[in-house]
Design a protein around this motif. Structure first.
Motif, short mmCIF file in Angstrom:
data_model
loop_
_atom_site.label_atom_id
_atom_site.label_comp_id
_atom_site.label_asym_id
_atom_site.label_seq_id
_atom_site.Cartn_x
_atom_site.Cartn_y
_atom_site.Cartn_z
N ALA A 166 0.80 -1.07 0.11
CA ALA A 166 -0.10 0.10 0.18
C ALA A 166 0.97 1.18 -0.06
CB ALA A 166 -0.99 -0.12 1.13
N LEU A 167 1.86 1.12 0.99
CA LEU A 167 3.02 2.19 0.90
C LEU A 167 3.75 2.18 -0.57
CD1 LEU A 167 4.07 4.39 2.52
CD2 LEU A 167 5.77 3.01 3.66
N SER A 168 3.96 1.54 -1.06
CA SER A 168 4.70 1.37 -2.42
C SER A 168 3.93 2.02 -3.26
CB SER A 168 5.02 0.06 -2.91
OG SER A 168 6.22 -0.42 -1.73
N ASP A 169 2.50 1.55 -3.42
CA ASP A 169 1.44 2.17 -4.46
C ASP A 169 1.35 3.48 -4.28
OD1 ASP A 169 -0.32 1.74 -6.41
OD2 ASP A 169 -1.98 2.08 -5.00
N ALA A 170 1.26 4.28 -3.07
CA ALA A 170 1.14 5.57 -2.71
C ALA A 170 2.45 6.13 -3.00
CB ALA A 170 0.85 5.44 -1.20
N LEU A 171 3.50 5.62 -2.95
CA LEU A 171 4.72 6.56 -3.22
C LEU A 171 4.83 6.23 -4.91
CD1 LEU A 171 7.19 4.82 -0.77
CD2 LEU A 171 6.33 7.17 -0.68
N GLY A 172 4.47 5.37 -5.36
CA GLY A 172 4.44 5.07 -6.69
C GLY A 172 3.75 6.07 -7.72
N SER A 173 2.51 6.19 -7.06
CA SER A 173 1.61 7.31 -7.72
C SER A 173 1.73 8.73 -7.07
CB SER A 173 0.19 6.51 -7.40
OG SER A 173 0.09 6.15 -6.22
N ARG A 174 2.72 8.83 -6.36
CA ARG A 174 2.93 10.29 -5.79
C ARG A 174 1.57 10.72 -4.99
NH1 ARG A 174 7.32 12.15 -8.88
NH2 ARG A 174 8.08 10.20 -9.74
N GLN A 175 0.90 9.78 -4.21
CA GLN A 175 -0.15 10.19 -3.50
C GLN A 175 0.26 10.77 -2.03
OE1 GLN A 175 -3.47 7.57 -3.97
NE2 GLN A 175 -2.72 6.91 -5.89
N ILE A 176 0.62 11.97 -1.72
CA ILE A 176 1.16 12.40 -0.60
C ILE A 176 0.09 12.15 0.68
CG2 ILE A 176 2.13 14.28 0.65
CD1 ILE A 176 3.24 15.41 -1.86
N PRO A 177 -1.04 12.49 0.51
CA PRO A 177 -1.71 12.44 1.64
C PRO A 177 -1.93 10.65 2.01
CG PRO A 177 -2.82 13.81 0.35
CD PRO A 177 -1.90 13.30 -0.28
N LEU B 39 12.37 0.59 -3.97
CA LEU B 39 13.16 1.58 -5.02
C LEU B 39 14.13 0.41 -5.86
CD1 LEU B 39 13.96 4.49 -2.71
CD2 LEU B 39 12.41 4.39 -4.42
N ARG B 40 14.81 -0.54 -4.93
CA ARG B 40 15.46 -1.48 -5.70
C ARG B 40 14.66 -2.04 -6.77
NH1 ARG B 40 18.85 -3.54 -0.45
NH2 ARG B 40 20.38 -1.86 -0.44
N LEU B 41 13.32 -2.65 -6.08
CA LEU B 41 12.67 -3.44 -7.41
C LEU B 41 12.17 -2.52 -8.24
CD1 LEU B 41 10.27 -5.33 -4.71
CD2 LEU B 41 12.07 -6.24 -6.34
#
Length: 333
Positions: free
Chosen positions: A214-225, A252-254
């Motif tokens: 879930a965190l990876s998805d949020a980071l990858g899609s740039r969803q800050i909130p 990030l490595r993946l």
């Protein structure tokens, strides 16, 4: 010698058949750790561990010391155990020293060599021929299913088939993370307890939903909130900030690996198999990697390196360092 399963090796040890050479090969670090613990415990059988168990790295100095120890008689024990880690890193000149030892190993020592190379053919030929080889490859499908059942059984807990399926649903095959979740489940069930799907959802559902995916998805899609929301929930669940940081670094490595493999025109199925990712997670990573250039991913990794330095050298609270990192990762353009 064909690769053997850890069960086959344990059966040999139970029959007091101790081999002088063992090789663990493969990329699954958890299995290396688990199998080393099993082998050392079985081989030493209550003998003084401080005098008869050594672990060394396979550089030039470590190799020389390991072979010297391997030729030393055990103390108040039937067998000495010497672990030589990372033989895939040996230089050609050093490989010959190991080969010479393998041609005439000490009968009173079990030398355990490890290699994270996924292919046994990369191991020196004399070791392939003379050593007991054990594969430590990433688990998936039936192998992963069986590992979950065995791990629960060792903790005197029974899992129904439906519970195993519920536990593995949407999970990565990272055995370190799965082991932590299984520990929670087994503690919840108690000795001789039974685990059903309802127990899995009660204990693991929240952590799964708020996991690194879930965190990876949020980071990858740039969803800050959303990223901050998931981060807060992970920390409230008691996840250590450094563990969350390691999850972000792994993401990030993946991301970099997926970017590289897609540029080589590999399809999603092959990428998922190469990296040991569930299909839906792989598709998610491919989607995120396409939204970034290689230079952007490199900048994100450099940001993580700076955060690692902040963890080690600054007086800032770990949570503050994490929050700053999440903001930077979501804001990079």
């Amino acid at each position: 010698m064909p690769a053997q399963s850890i069960r086959q090796v344990i059966r040999r040890l139970e029959q007091h058949q101790i081999d002088t050479l063992y090789v663990l090969f493969g990329e699954e670090a958890y299995l290396h750790q688990e199998y080393l613990a099993i082998l050392s415990q079985r081989l030493l059988e209550g003998a003084p561990r401080d005098f008869n168990f050594d672990v060394l790295q396979a550089d030039s100095d470590g190799l020389a010391e390991a072979l010297s120890l391997a030729r030393t008689l055990p103390m108040m024990a039937a067998c000495r155990v010497v672990v030589l880690q990372g033989i895939h890193q040996l230089r050609k000149a050093d490989v010959r020293q190991l080969e010479q030892y393998a041609e005439a190993p000490s009968e009173s020592t079990a030398l355990i060599c490890t290699s994270t190379d996924p292919e046994i053919k990369k191991v020196p030929r004399i070791l392939q021929q003379n050593a007991v080889t054990i594969a430590c490859k990433r688990l998936s499908g039936d192998q992963l299913h069986d590992w979950v059942v065995r791990t629960a059984t060792r903790q005197q807990v029974r899992m129904s088939e439906a519970a195993v399926e519920a536990f593995l649903q949407d999970q990565d095959n990272d055995l370190f993370l799965l082991s932590r979740e299984l520990d929670k489940l087994c503690t919840y069930a108690g000795p001789e307890g039974d685990i059903e799907p309802a127990d899995v959802h009660a204990v693991c559902y929240a952590s799964r939903q708020q996991s690194i995916f879930a965190l990876s998805d949020a980071l990858g899609s740039r969803q800050i909130p959303r990223a901050f929301h998931v981060l807060e929930q992970l920390l409230q669940q008691g996840e250590a900030p450094l563990l969350v940081f390691s999850m972000i670094v792994r993401h990030l490595r993946l991301l970099w690996s997926v970017k590289t493999l897609t540029q080589q025109r590999q399809d999603a199925g092959r990428i998922a198999k190469t990296l040991g990712l569930p299909a839906h997670v792989c598709r998610q990573m491919i989607s995120h990697s396409r939204q970034m250039s290689s230079a952007q991913i490199q900048r994100l990794y450099q940001t993580a390196v700076e955060a690692d330095l902040a963890f080690k050298t600054s007086n800032k609270p770990p949570q503050a360092v994490l929050e700053r990192l999440v903001l930077a990762l979501c804001s990079d353009a």
